[in-house]
Design a protein around this motif. Structure first.
Motif, mmCIF file in Angstrom:
data_model
loop_
_atom_site.group_PDB
_atom_site.id
_atom_site.type_symbol
_atom_site.label_atom_id
_atom_site.label_comp_id
_atom_site.label_asym_id
_atom_site.label_seq_id
_atom_site.Cartn_x
_atom_site.Cartn_y
_atom_site.Cartn_z
ATOM 1 N N ILE B 45 0.962 -1.121 0.148
ATOM 2 C CA ILE B 45 0.001 0.071 -0.193
ATOM 3 C C ILE B 45 0.863 1.264 -0.028
ATOM 4 O O ILE B 45 0.557 2.206 -0.641
ATOM 5 C CB ILE B 45 -0.891 0.165 1.117
ATOM 6 N N PHE B 48 2.104 1.970 -3.656
ATOM 7 C CA PHE B 48 0.975 2.407 -4.336
ATOM 8 C C PHE B 48 0.673 4.094 -3.894
ATOM 9 O O PHE B 48 0.531 4.813 -4.826
ATOM 10 C CB PHE B 48 -0.393 1.769 -4.010
ATOM 11 N N ILE B 52 0.861 7.178 -6.376
ATOM 12 C CA ILE B 52 -0.042 7.978 -6.906
ATOM 13 C C ILE B 52 0.190 9.691 -6.442
ATOM 14 O O ILE B 52 -0.033 10.432 -7.129
ATOM 15 C CB ILE B 52 -1.399 7.677 -5.997
ATOM 16 N N VAL B 113 -7.308 -8.713 2.569
ATOM 17 C CA VAL B 113 -8.164 -7.786 2.358
ATOM 18 C C VAL B 113 -7.453 -6.487 1.673
ATOM 19 O O VAL B 113 -7.779 -6.053 0.848
ATOM 20 C CB VAL B 113 -8.684 -7.173 3.731
ATOM 21 N N ASN B 116 -6.337 -7.331 -1.901
ATOM 22 C CA ASN B 116 -7.403 -7.558 -2.959
ATOM 23 C C ASN B 116 -7.972 -5.890 -3.081
ATOM 24 O O ASN B 116 -8.623 -5.659 -4.025
ATOM 25 C CB ASN B 116 -8.410 -8.683 -2.411
ATOM 26 N N PHE B 117 -7.987 -5.261 -1.746
ATOM 27 C CA PHE B 117 -8.360 -4.077 -2.092
ATOM 28 C C PHE B 117 -7.431 -3.334 -2.809
ATOM 29 O O PHE B 117 -8.083 -2.333 -3.909
ATOM 30 C CB PHE B 117 -8.334 -3.252 -0.534
ATOM 31 N N ALA B 118 -6.256 -3.413 -2.925
ATOM 32 C CA ALA B 118 -5.380 -2.881 -3.843
ATOM 33 C C ALA B 118 -5.644 -3.082 -5.335
ATOM 34 O O ALA B 118 -5.717 -2.447 -6.389
ATOM 35 C CB ALA B 118 -3.779 -2.994 -3.561
ATOM 36 N N VAL B 120 -8.686 -4.410 -6.425
ATOM 37 C CA VAL B 120 -9.948 -4.103 -6.926
ATOM 38 C C VAL B 120 -10.001 -2.414 -7.189
ATOM 39 O O VAL B 120 -10.374 -1.873 -8.244
ATOM 40 C CB VAL B 120 -10.931 -4.256 -5.748
ATOM 41 N N SER B 121 -9.071 -1.613 -6.238
ATOM 42 C CA SER B 121 -8.862 -0.348 -6.448
ATOM 43 C C SER B 121 -8.273 0.339 -7.501
ATOM 44 O O SER B 121 -8.336 1.355 -8.151
ATOM 45 C CB SER B 121 -9.095 0.509 -5.055
ATOM 46 N N GLN B 122 -7.098 -0.466 -7.695
ATOM 47 C CA GLN B 122 -6.200 0.020 -8.729
ATOM 48 C C GLN B 122 -6.078 -0.858 -9.809
ATOM 49 O O GLN B 122 -4.927 -0.785 -10.759
ATOM 50 C CB GLN B 122 -4.933 0.263 -7.954
ATOM 51 N N GLY B 123 -6.533 -1.907 -10.029
ATOM 52 C CA GLY B 123 -6.328 -2.960 -11.042
ATOM 53 C C GLY B 123 -5.361 -3.826 -10.864
ATOM 54 O O GLY B 123 -4.461 -3.576 -9.882
ATOM 55 N N ARG B 125 -3.071 -4.779 -12.995
ATOM 56 C CA ARG B 125 -1.695 -4.835 -13.811
ATOM 57 C C ARG B 125 -0.609 -4.115 -13.217
ATOM 58 O O ARG B 125 -0.929 -3.215 -12.251
ATOM 59 C CB ARG B 125 -2.043 -4.246 -15.186
ATOM 60 N N LYS B 127 2.128 -1.597 -12.302
ATOM 61 C CA LYS B 127 2.152 -0.156 -12.656
ATOM 62 C C LYS B 127 3.543 0.343 -12.639
ATOM 63 O O LYS B 127 4.135 0.447 -11.826
ATOM 64 C CB LYS B 127 1.454 0.750 -11.261
#
Lengths: 461, 304, 282
Positions: B45, B48, B52, B113, B116-118, B120-123, B125, B127
């Motif tokens: 996280i 990420f 961002i 959690v 999979n949160f990452a 779901v929220s960021q795809g 693929r 980066k």
């Protein structure tokens, strides 16, 4: 992801709505900071490899709002229902549950036997039932190691993998060890020789090989305790997976192995031809026959696991496992050989994992390292812990709940693991000691009394 | 020889990243005695958030790299620290007095959690980011092989050293550090002496997560990519590092991190890249067999 | 066929932890069918001696020889871990009770008969098949356990979790569990600690009956002087890892060195105090 209220003990039951509102605002603010970047902004690799991003403030607002409302709802529910877990059921109700509990196991067994009859037309449900039974069996196997012997094993999937790959490799090409077969030609065999009996010959072989690996893992970790044991077993599981992934000549690497021989009804193949099982018993061929057969096969394997475990628990070896979980030092002072006791737990647990693996391979007809990730180990461990450590019925219920529940969310696709993880957290908070919270003694003088789980130790390892 | 030195540099840089994550494991283990399985995902996280934040800063027109890096570092540390705090509050605090396995399972659930949160929220693929810090120095050139020390590597090591110094100061000199060590010894006694145990444990998670965020950012700078799955393997290796160094020991975590980084790099360089993780895990097993308490862990005396 | 040799002969036992000398060249013997008490102030090294005898520590030096009634001889300093109980037949209890709290009292006593039952179960194979020979062995084991439960007065609580029993019962159950391993030598680490006067008296009776009726030799660490003086045949006094006295209870009680070691005061004052406490207790 609402921030829960302080512990029930410290919560002020008299605090008014202002307090609830304040908490909700704080929760929403926390959610805003957490999600502002992760949800509010979406990144993606553009077509030229350049990163692009766009904003999703609508979703962000919706989620923060949901946290705000959810926080209020949770707090209100808590007021009405009272602190979770603090409710002690009256004796009569508990007695009723006990009677139900005694009836539950036979009822489940009868239901399991009837599953193929009830759901004969529902291929999807039959498939699901086979999957559930596989996890029931894995759970029962791991229960020996974790629940009875108290050895925390985070790499159980390794034995599942060993069983599956042993079966797949041996069934496809005989012994894949040219040096050995050259030196001792009589150990060499081929698929042709085994013919339709391949599965039945190789199933015990796969189990024994997995047991051997259980001992191989067991030796180095004999002296390790607690979390050290956990991490070493985890590392062991990853090593096995990585070796399978990278030893391409033997295992096919990430592509896996396909064309694994299907099981036969004791030599009679489940094929449409005139030598097939359907023709033999004089009914028209249907692909469902194989599913039904697979279901009964895994049911039988699981029941054998269950039977052996229940018997072993009442034997000196099983009592030694449980005693070791309770107090290893006292065991040594009573002349119990901890080394062999631990190794036997690892080996027998691994053996059942190996059987399940061989079954998995023959059922799928295709295996690849993807099926043997840490997530599988975690899932099986979750089943054991949620079941209530050491309880056979609990493990079966937990497997049904977890795998069944997991399938319910199939439609949610990518949210599935998210929900699964969240449910795991909630279940642990709700029932840290599992569904079945007591231990049944293995022998009694006057009457069998259940032992409260709060007395039962979890083992050092 | 040059090749050896190059690998030594690479290994130390990678080891610094592992060490930063390992400190979070070791701190949490020291104070609440549990493996925080979600810590690897906190690191992810952190990566990420850094990515961002970096994108936003660049797109609003900031160009001065040091300022960008500093801002990214601060934002990543702050936001990720809040993740650490939230995870403790939701998944661990209700289970603090509970049975040993419950928090572990809860932590594994939390790890699912977060990753999979990452996703779901960021795809799903990977980066990629373009190299942010470029350039470097050639330390030695023997003609056919040049030992390089890139600026990214310098940034990673310097940041690690500075943060480690600050962190050591916090633990050894501040009131929080004293509270933390008191809670490690005996929570009940610490509470009786007026230490706010809940707050101290929360702060431990916050600091661990902040350090993991730094590691995430360094990983992003060094490898130029993040993906939702990177927390798992990095997490296991960092935990391996913590155990190797002797779990509960802060210098041990850093030492273990460096050891794992070096082992992995040298194994890749001299043997095979495919089996580098196998090598790291095998070393873990071997060390634990012969030194069950790790390199700097306190020996456990068997109480009879 | 009784053997005249002492059941346990310890000669020059030394135990070092790093630089600390916990036991220094300790020698004493425990006679067959006697209760030998090992006493001394806190930190004198008594439990360390026990841990050496029962195989939890490997001594740095010295020999420990155990001789069974039939003449079979075991060098305890060369045996280790579970083998001491399994082969040399030395069973022990612990200062902080170490029962299996989540198992019933009966199960605790069954675990103690592990090695006998394991052999009878054909290392689980015969047991899995529920062979008659194993069922017989199991029944015998339950009978033996029941006998012991009666002896310690816990028959009614046989099916209760050991962790649920009151403290005094747990102490007695731990002794019964050790006895279920059918030891030649029983080592008890402060069995009277935390017991009230009645329970202590009952404990003394239990230990005497173990010596007289079953004929098991006992080695006892105890702080409760009333118990020690009442039941011991022989007392060994330890201080700072060195033996300072060795003899019959009366002789040891009057030994000024012992009194000084206990009270750390000058010998004459101490002797007086000691005299009073012991008479009060006995």
């Amino acid at each position: 992801m609402a921030v829960p209220a302080p512990h029930p003990a410290s919560a002020e039951p008299t605090a008014g709505f202002g307090f609830i509102l304040k908490k909700a605002v704080i929760s929403a603010l926390v959610a805003l900071v957490l999600f502002f970047l992760m949800i509010g902004i979406r990144t993606e690799a553009g077509s030229s490899g350049q990163l692009i991003y766009w904003t999703r403030f609508g979703e962000l607002a919706a989620i923060v709002g949901a946290v705000f409302v959810g926080s209020i709802v949770i707090e209100l529910l808590r007021r009405w229902i009272g602190p979770v877990g603090g409710v002690e059921l009256p004796a009569s109700v508990r007695g009723g549950f006990a009677v139900l509990g005694r009836l539950l196991a036979p009822a489940l067994l009868i239901f399991a036997l009837l599953v193929p009859v009830i759901f004969y037309k529902e291929r999807y449900l039959l498939d699901l039932a086979i999957l559930v039974m596989t996890y029931v069996m894995l759970g029962w196997g791991l229960n020996i190691v974790v629940g009875l012997a108290g050895l925390l094993d985070l790499g159980y999937v390794a034995f599942y993998a060993v069983g599956a790959y042993s079966y797949a490799l041996l069934a496809q090409s005989g012994l894949p060890l040219p040096h050995l077969t050259d030196a001792f030609p009589y150990v060499a065999f081929s698929m042709e020789q085994l013919g339709p009996w391949a599965f039945w010959v190789l199933l015990p072989v796969s189990g024994l090989l997995a047991a051997l690996w259980g001992v191989i893992l067991g030796f180095p970790v004999l002296r390790l305790r607690g979390d050290y044991l956990a991490i070493v077993t985890l590392a062991f599981g990853e090593i096995i997976r990585l070796v399978i992934l990278n030893w391409q000549d033997l295992t096919g690497g990430p592509n896996g192995i396909s064309g694994i021989p299907r099981p036969t009804v004791f030599g009679i193949p489940l094929t449409p031809g005139e030598h097939g099982f359907a023709a033999m018993i004089g009914v028209p061929f249907s692909p469902t026959h194989r599913l039904v057969f697979l279901f009964y096969l895994i049911l039988a394997l699981a029941l054998i696991t269950n039977w052996v475990t229940i018997r072993l628990r009442r034997l000196p070896i099983g009592r030694a496992w449980e005693a070791m979980r309770e107090d290893e030092v006292a065991c040594r002072a009573l002349g119990i050989n901890i080394t062999t006791t631990k190794l036997s737990a690892f080996a027998i647990g691994a053996m059942f994992g190996g059987f399940a693996g061989a079954f998995f391979a023959t059922r799928q007809g295709f295996i690849s390292p993807e099926s043997f990730s840490f997530q599988e180990s975690a899932l099986v461990l979750a089943i054991v812990v949620l079941g209530g450590m050491g309880s056979q019925l609990g493990v079966a219920l937990a497997a049904i709940a977890m795998i069944g529940g997991f399938e319910l969310f199939r439609g949610l696709d990518q949210f599935r693991m998210l929900v699964f993880g969240g449910v795991m957290v909630l279940l642990m908070i709700w029932r840290p000691r599992g569904l079945i919270g007591h231990r049944a003694p293995t022998v009694f003088l006057q009457k069998r009394t259940e032992i409260s789980a709060s007395l039962v130790k979890e083992g050092h390892g | 020889m040059d090749y050896f030195f190059q690998q030594l540099i690479n290994g130390l840089v990678l080891g610094s990243i592992y060490g930063l994550i390992a400190i979070g494991y070791t701190m949490v283990y020291g104070i609440v005695g549990m493996i925080n399985f979600a810590h690897g995902d906190i690191f992810m996280i952190g990566g990420f958030i850094a990515l961002i934040t970096f994108l936003i800063l660049v797109s609003i027109g900031l160009t001065f790299i040091p300022v960008i890096l500093l801002l990214v570092l601060l934002v990543a540390m702050a936001v990720t620290a809040l993740y650490g705090w939230t995870v403790e509050r939701i998944a661990y605090r209700p289970l603090r007095q509970s049975f040993r396995l419950a928090p572990m399972l809860s932590a594994i659930g939390m790890s699912f959690v977060l990753s999979n949160f990452a996703q779901v929220s960021q795809g799903a693929r990977v980066k990629p980011v373009p190299p942010i810090i470029t350039g470097g120095y050639t330390l030695h050139d023997s003609g056919n092989f040049a030992v390089q020390l890139s600026n990214v590597q310098i940034v990673v090591v310097v940041t690690t050293v500075v943060l480690l110094a600050a962190f050591t100061y916090i633990v050894s000199r501040t009131r929080f550090g004293r509270d933390m060590r008191a809670c490690e010894q005996d929570q009940t006694m610490a509470a009786l002496l007026g230490v706010d145990v809940d707050r101290t444990i929360s702060m431990t998670f916050v600091i661990g997560a902040a350090l993991a965020a730094v590691a995430g950012m360094m990983y992003l700078l060094y490898y130029g990519l993040v993906d939702f799955f990177m927390g798992f393997i990095a997490g296991i290796k960092a935990f391996t590092a913590a155990v190797l160094g002797g779990i509960g020991s802060l210098p041990g975590a850093m030492l273990g991190g460096l050891a794992i980084g070096l082992i992995e790099t040298f194994w890749s360089a001299y043997f095979s890249v495919e089996y580098k993780d196998v090598a790291a895990f095998s070393i873990l097993i071997i060390v634990l067999i012969f030194m069950p308490t790790g390199l700097l862990g306190r020996p456990e005396v068997e109480k009879v | 066929m009784t053997n005249a040799a002492p059941i346990l002969a310890i000669d020059g036992l030394t135990m070092r932890f790093g630089g600390i000398l916990a036991i220094n060249k300790l020698s004493f013997t425990a006679q067959r069918r006697q209760i030998t008490a090992l006493i001394g102030p806190n930190g004198a090294g008594k439990t360390t001696v026990f841990n050496c005898i029962t195989g939890f520590y490997r001594p740095s030096g010295g020999t420990m020889t155990l001789v069974h009634d039939d003449g079979a001889t075991f060098r305890l300093d060369r045996l280790h871990d579970f083998r001491i109980c399994k082969y040399a037949k030395v069973a022990r209890t612990f200062q902080n009770i170490r029962l299996f709290p989540g198992m019933t009292a009966l199960e605790n006593l069954m675990v103690a008969q592990h090695n006998t039952l394991m052999r009878a179960s054909g290392f689980s194979l015969l047991g899995l098949l529920n062979a008659p020979s194993f069922r017989d062995a199991e029944r015998d084991a339950i009978d033996f356990a029941r006998e012991w439960l009666e002896r310690i007065g816990l028959t009614d609580r046989a099916d209760d979790a050991a962790g649920n029993l009151p403290y005094g019962d747990q102490r007695r159950l731990e002794i019964a569990r050790a006895m279920c391993a059918r030891p030649a030598l029983l080592c008890l680490d402060e069995p009277a600690a935390g017991l009230n006067a009645n329970e202590s008296a009952a404990l003394s009776d239990l230990l005497l009956s173990i010596r007289n009726d079953i004929g098991t030799s006992i080695l006892l660490i105890e702080h409760d002087m009333s118990v020690v003086m009442e039941i011991s045949d022989h007392i060994v006094v330890l201080d700072h890892g060195v033996k300072i006295a060795d003899g019959a209870p009366r002789a040891v009680r009057d030994d000024p060195k012992v009194v000084a070691a206990y009270l750390g005061a000058d010998e004459e004052d101490a002797a007086q105090v000691m005299e009073q406490t012991m008479e009060g207790g006995a």
